[in-house]
Design an enzyme around this catalytic site. Sequence first.
Site: not given
Ligand code: NDP
Length: 269
Positions: A63, A129
């Site tokens: 994105k 997201a």
């Molecule tokens: P990203 O990969 O961009 O971000 C991931 C996030 O999760 C970061 O904030 C990361 O933290 C955190 N994270 C990952 N692993 C851990 C962990 N072990 N402990 C704590 N935090 C963790 O993902 P997206 O933002 O693209 O997606 C996030 C969610 O939103 C997904 O489930 C996706 O399916 C959903 N989504 C749903 C949509 C809808 O239309 N319903 C649209 C877009 C997304 P850090 O920065 O520390 O790595």
Amino acid sequence: MYAVLGNPIHHSLSPLIHRLFAEDTHESLVYTAILVPLNKLEMMLDKLEQENYQGLNITHPFKLEAFHLVHEKSILANKTQAINTIRFNKKGHRFGDNTDGIGLIRDLKLNHHISLINKKILILGAGGAVRGIIPSLLLEKPGNITIANRTEAKAIELMNLFADPTLTATNLNFHETISFDLILHATSLSLHNESISLPSHILHETTFCYDLAYQKETPFLLWAKKIGCKNYANGLGMLIEQAAESFFIWRGVRPNTEMVRDKLNSELS
Ligand code: NDP
């Protein structure tokens, strides 16, 4: 022809959602899911444009990169600096928009009847997201929004990007015993069926817990229910509403999202 581009992409419900929209609106369109190698987005956009595709959805992890590969952007796209929808206009001209925030707000307001005015909102996560939803949340005039992320620097980055006095940034260690009216879970942990460890004091009696992930039960929602939360939803409604907005950008007609939600809810249960 339309497609969603991502990596991975096999889990995407978008082809099914857009097929149902096309049936509902009697629009004739083909919509597929395309797996794009990590360094090949630009090449793929050029190729699909050559093949006369009319529009694309862009999903994880492209994105932010896609934002730099379009010629004209909507106001929301410019604010988020990330796009999830491309419309191919005349040859060599791509319009980019971000419909994630509109999708979330429509689901919360229309389907769950939640007003965000003056509400205390907690967002767990600071990834793509979250970047996409913050400007739309701010337009609803909440009281305050706390962005809590494992890597605090990323939460601070988003707070600074949107530069609004209602935003604060923190890590996931909740020292203060504050509760929130709405908790949005937006970490990618739900995709791995895992959960972050959260203190129960962040919920009060009427807190609404929302997981952006759209599997039926997510570990976050299971945790919330276990400690007594009665108001909750997964992100299926958001997924359908943001898709409907993309459909409107491409075709100029609004599909019936309620019908699609009912169909998917029964198919996914
Ligand atoms: P990203 O990969 O961009 O971000 C991931 C996030 O999760 C970061 O904030 C990361 O933290 C955190 N994270 C990952 N692993 C851990 C962990 N072990 N402990 C704590 N935090 C963790 O993902 P997206 O933002 O693209 O997606 C996030 C969610 O939103 C997904 O489930 C996706 O399916 C959903 N989504 C749903 C949509 C809808 O239309 N319903 C649209 C877009 C997304 P850090 O920065 O520390 O790595």
